[in-house]
Motif scaffolding. Structure first.
Motif, PDB file in Angstrom:
ATOM      1  N   GLY A  50       0.813  -1.215   0.000  1.00 39.38           N
ATOM      2  CA  GLY A  50       0.000   0.000   0.000  1.00 39.38           C
ATOM      3  C   GLY A  50       0.841   1.257   0.000  1.00 39.38           C
ATOM      4  N   GLN A  51       1.930   1.243   0.769  1.00 41.61           N
ATOM      5  CA  GLN A  51       2.839   2.391   0.796  1.00 41.61           C
ATOM      6  C   GLN A  51       3.477   2.599  -0.575  1.00 41.61           C
ATOM      7  N   GLY A  52       3.864   1.509  -1.224  1.00 40.91           N
ATOM      8  CA  GLY A  52       4.459   1.602  -2.563  1.00 40.91           C
ATOM      9  C   GLY A  52       3.476   2.137  -3.590  1.00 40.91           C
ATOM     10  N   ILE A  53       2.237   1.677  -3.517  1.00 44.61           N
ATOM     11  CA  ILE A  53       1.202   2.166  -4.430  1.00 44.61           C
ATOM     12  C   ILE A  53       0.974   3.655  -4.207  1.00 44.61           C
ATOM     13  N   GLY A  54       0.917   4.073  -2.929  1.00 41.80           N
ATOM     14  CA  GLY A  54       0.728   5.490  -2.615  1.00 41.80           C
ATOM     15  C   GLY A  54       1.860   6.357  -3.136  1.00 41.80           C
ATOM     16  N   GLU A  55       3.087   5.891  -2.966  1.00 43.36           N
ATOM     17  CA  GLU A  55       4.239   6.641  -3.468  1.00 43.36           C
ATOM     18  C   GLU A  55       4.222   6.725  -4.988  1.00 43.36           C
ATOM     19  N   GLY A  58       1.576   9.173  -6.067  1.00 38.17           N
ATOM     20  CA  GLY A  58       2.029  10.527  -5.772  1.00 38.17           C
ATOM     21  C   GLY A  58       3.000  11.040  -6.816  1.00 38.17           C
ATOM     22  N   GLN A  59       3.944  10.195  -7.216  1.00 34.55           N
ATOM     23  CA  GLN A  59       4.903  10.583  -8.248  1.00 34.55           C
ATOM     24  C   GLN A  59       4.202  10.795  -9.589  1.00 34.55           C
ATOM     25  N   LEU A  60       3.234   9.944  -9.885  1.00 39.02           N
ATOM     26  CA  LEU A  60       2.487  10.075 -11.142  1.00 39.02           C
ATOM     27  C   LEU A  60       1.733  11.396 -11.176  1.00 39.02           C
ATOM     28  N   VAL A  61       1.070  11.741 -10.091  1.00 36.21           N
ATOM     29  CA  VAL A  61       0.316  12.998 -10.029  1.00 36.21           C
ATOM     30  C   VAL A  61       1.248  14.191 -10.121  1.00 36.21           C
ATOM     31  N   ARG A  62       2.379  14.139  -9.427  1.00 39.14           N
ATOM     32  CA  ARG A  62       3.345  15.233  -9.517  1.00 39.14           C
ATOM     33  C   ARG A  62       3.875  15.392 -10.939  1.00 39.14           C
ATOM     34  N   GLY A  63       4.159  14.276 -11.594  1.00 37.03           N
ATOM     35  CA  GLY A  63       4.655  14.338 -12.972  1.00 37.03           C
ATOM     36  C   GLY A  63       3.628  14.926 -13.927  1.00 37.03           C
ATOM     37  N   ILE A  64       2.382  14.557 -13.748  1.00 37.57           N
ATOM     38  CA  ILE A  64       1.316  15.072 -14.612  1.00 37.57           C
ATOM     39  C   ILE A  64       1.114  16.565 -14.352  1.00 37.57           C
TER      40      ILE A  64
END
Length: 69
Positions: A50-55, A58-64
């Motif tokens: 779950g922590q890995g999915i959240g990270e 988060g990176q995907l949203v920041r990149g977008i």
């Protein structure tokens, strides 16, 4: 150990429920599926997966957001 087993059971139930045809679902059936998915999310969140999915999300949203899409 109990949360892992419960998580696996809920994941199997959700997968089986989502495989059903959409036309065959009632409103109660859809609400029950939503509740099961939310419970599954609560059980997965504190685990390393779950922590890995959240990270990752988060990176995907920041990149977008940085790309201006």
């Amino acid at each position: 150990m109990l949360s892992i087993n419960l998580t696996l059971l809920l994941a199997v139930i959700v997968i089986l429920r989502l495989r059903r045809r959409t036309e065959a679902r009632s409103r109660f059936d859809e609400k029950l599926t939503v509740v099961l998915v939310l419970a599954l999310g609560v059980l997965i969140a504190p685990t390393p997966l779950g922590q890995g999915i959240g990270e990752f999300l988060g990176q995907l949203v920041r990149g977008i957001s940085q790309s201006g899409l």
